[in-house]
Design a protein around this motif. Structure first.
Motif, short mmCIF file in Angstrom:
data_model
loop_
_atom_site.label_atom_id
_atom_site.label_comp_id
_atom_site.label_asym_id
_atom_site.label_seq_id
_atom_site.Cartn_x
_atom_site.Cartn_y
_atom_site.Cartn_z
N ILE A 34 0.86 -1.18 0.00
CA ILE A 34 0.00 0.00 0.00
C ILE A 34 0.89 1.23 0.00
O ILE A 34 1.78 1.36 0.84
CB ILE A 34 -0.95 0.03 1.21
CG1 ILE A 34 -1.97 -1.11 1.08
CG2 ILE A 34 -1.65 1.38 1.32
CD1 ILE A 34 -2.95 -1.21 2.24
N ASP A 35 0.64 2.11 -0.97
CA ASP A 35 1.36 3.37 -1.07
C ASP A 35 0.47 4.48 -0.53
O ASP A 35 -0.59 4.76 -1.08
CB ASP A 35 1.72 3.63 -2.53
CG ASP A 35 2.64 4.84 -2.71
OD1 ASP A 35 2.79 5.65 -1.77
OD2 ASP A 35 3.21 4.97 -3.81
N TYR A 36 0.88 5.10 0.57
CA TYR A 36 0.13 6.21 1.16
C TYR A 36 0.17 7.43 0.25
O TYR A 36 -0.62 8.34 0.41
CB TYR A 36 0.75 6.61 2.50
CG TYR A 36 0.46 5.69 3.67
CD1 TYR A 36 -0.09 6.22 4.83
CD2 TYR A 36 0.75 4.34 3.64
CE1 TYR A 36 -0.33 5.42 5.94
CE2 TYR A 36 0.51 3.53 4.74
CZ TYR A 36 -0.04 4.07 5.88
OH TYR A 36 -0.27 3.28 6.97
N VAL A 46 -3.87 4.89 9.20
CA VAL A 46 -4.38 3.52 9.14
C VAL A 46 -4.71 3.13 7.71
O VAL A 46 -5.38 3.88 6.99
CB VAL A 46 -5.63 3.35 10.03
CG1 VAL A 46 -6.19 1.94 9.90
CG2 VAL A 46 -5.31 3.67 11.47
N ARG A 47 -4.23 1.97 7.31
CA ARG A 47 -4.56 1.39 6.01
C ARG A 47 -4.94 -0.07 6.23
O ARG A 47 -4.49 -0.70 7.19
CB ARG A 47 -3.38 1.48 5.03
CG ARG A 47 -2.93 2.91 4.73
CD ARG A 47 -4.01 3.69 3.99
NE ARG A 47 -3.58 5.00 3.59
CZ ARG A 47 -3.66 6.11 4.31
NH1 ARG A 47 -4.14 6.06 5.54
NH2 ARG A 47 -3.24 7.27 3.85
N LYS A 48 -5.76 -0.62 5.33
CA LYS A 48 -6.27 -1.99 5.46
C LYS A 48 -5.77 -2.86 4.32
O LYS A 48 -5.93 -2.49 3.15
CB LYS A 48 -7.79 -2.01 5.47
CG LYS A 48 -8.41 -1.34 6.67
CD LYS A 48 -9.93 -1.40 6.59
CE LYS A 48 -10.58 -0.81 7.82
NZ LYS A 48 -10.42 -1.61 9.01
N PHE A 49 -5.21 -4.00 4.67
CA PHE A 49 -4.86 -5.03 3.70
C PHE A 49 -5.98 -6.06 3.74
O PHE A 49 -6.11 -6.81 4.71
CB PHE A 49 -3.54 -5.71 4.07
CG PHE A 49 -2.31 -4.87 3.83
CD1 PHE A 49 -1.67 -4.91 2.60
CD2 PHE A 49 -1.81 -4.06 4.83
CE1 PHE A 49 -0.54 -4.15 2.38
CE2 PHE A 49 -0.66 -3.30 4.62
CZ PHE A 49 -0.03 -3.34 3.38
N LYS A 102 8.07 0.52 5.12
CA LYS A 102 8.05 -0.37 6.28
C LYS A 102 7.35 -1.66 5.90
O LYS A 102 6.57 -1.72 4.95
CB LYS A 102 7.32 0.28 7.47
CG LYS A 102 7.90 1.60 7.91
CD LYS A 102 9.31 1.45 8.44
CE LYS A 102 9.88 2.80 8.84
NZ LYS A 102 11.27 2.70 9.23
N THR A 103 7.64 -2.71 6.68
CA THR A 103 7.03 -4.01 6.42
C THR A 103 6.30 -4.52 7.65
O THR A 103 6.58 -4.12 8.78
CB THR A 103 8.08 -5.05 5.99
OG1 THR A 103 9.04 -5.17 7.03
CG2 THR A 103 8.76 -4.65 4.69
N VAL A 104 5.37 -5.43 7.39
CA VAL A 104 4.68 -6.17 8.43
C VAL A 104 4.85 -7.64 8.08
O VAL A 104 4.54 -8.06 6.96
CB VAL A 104 3.17 -5.81 8.49
CG1 VAL A 104 2.43 -6.72 9.46
CG2 VAL A 104 2.99 -4.35 8.87
N THR A 105 5.37 -8.41 9.03
CA THR A 105 5.56 -9.85 8.82
C THR A 105 4.44 -10.60 9.52
O THR A 105 4.23 -10.42 10.73
CB THR A 105 6.93 -10.30 9.36
OG1 THR A 105 7.95 -9.53 8.72
CG2 THR A 105 7.16 -11.78 9.10
N LEU A 106 3.72 -11.42 8.76
CA LEU A 106 2.63 -12.24 9.30
C LEU A 106 3.12 -13.67 9.51
O LEU A 106 3.77 -14.23 8.63
CB LEU A 106 1.45 -12.27 8.32
CG LEU A 106 0.86 -10.94 7.89
CD1 LEU A 106 -0.23 -11.18 6.85
CD2 LEU A 106 0.32 -10.18 9.08
N ILE A 119 4.21 -1.14 3.40
CA ILE A 119 3.60 0.19 3.29
C ILE A 119 4.71 1.17 2.95
O ILE A 119 5.87 0.97 3.32
CB ILE A 119 2.87 0.62 4.58
CG1 ILE A 119 3.82 0.66 5.78
CG2 ILE A 119 1.66 -0.25 4.84
CD1 ILE A 119 3.24 1.30 7.02
N LYS A 120 4.35 2.21 2.19
CA LYS A 120 5.33 3.23 1.86
C LYS A 120 4.61 4.54 1.63
O LYS A 120 3.40 4.57 1.45
CB LYS A 120 6.15 2.83 0.64
CG LYS A 120 5.37 2.72 -0.65
CD LYS A 120 6.27 2.30 -1.79
CE LYS A 120 5.51 2.28 -3.10
NZ LYS A 120 6.38 1.94 -4.22
#
Length: 144
Positions: A34-36, A46-49, A102-106, A119-120
């Motif tokens: 997701i690109d802000y 806040v953004r939603k995947f 930035k990254t989010v690891t699931l 996200i960026k």
């Protein structure tokens, strides 16, 4: 004989159709990045995947971890059943000015075990501390 052949073809078609369904849990995301864009300091971070469990078993998200303290994910704590849609919400601290990635690891119960979301964007400073542009020489003489 013809009746047996028809049954044989019907079984082959059914088997091929089942092969396209993922066995076990499986996440299918609308997007994994997701690109802000360029947003103002203090804007909603806040953004939603959005994702769907396209597998045959309940999907469990065991953990979601941001690459730094400025990236905070929230995720469904209950299993996501086959066919259900849910979201990973990511909050970025938009008080930090400048470009970011930035990254989010699931960590999940899928066969692959982990997934990475990105996200960026770019945060512009909006308070009165912005540098003042250098003044341009006036074409008017003093007193005019």
């Amino acid at each position: 004989f013809l009746g047996m052949a028809a049954v044989g073809f019907a079984q082959t078609d059914a088997t091929q159709g089942a092969a396209t369904i993922t066995q076990g849990p499986s996440m299918k995301f609308e997007t994994i990045e997701i690109d802000y864009g360029t947003i103002d300091q203090g804007a909603d971070g806040v953004r939603k995947f959005m994702f769907t469990n396209t597998g045959t078993e309940p999907l469990v998200i065991k953990n979601a971890r941001g690459s730094c303290g400025c990236t905070v994910p929230t995720w469904p704590k209950e299993p996501v059943m086959p066919g259900e849609t849910a979201s990973i919400d990511v909050r970025y601290d938009t008080n930090r000015v400048g470009k970011f990635t930035k990254t989010v690891t699931l960590t999940t119960n899928e066969t692959i075990g982990t997934r990475m979301l990105t996200i960026k964007g770019n945060i512009l400073k909006v308070d009165g501390d912005q540098p003042v542009p250098a003044s341009k020489p006036s074409i008017l003489k003093d007193g005019e």
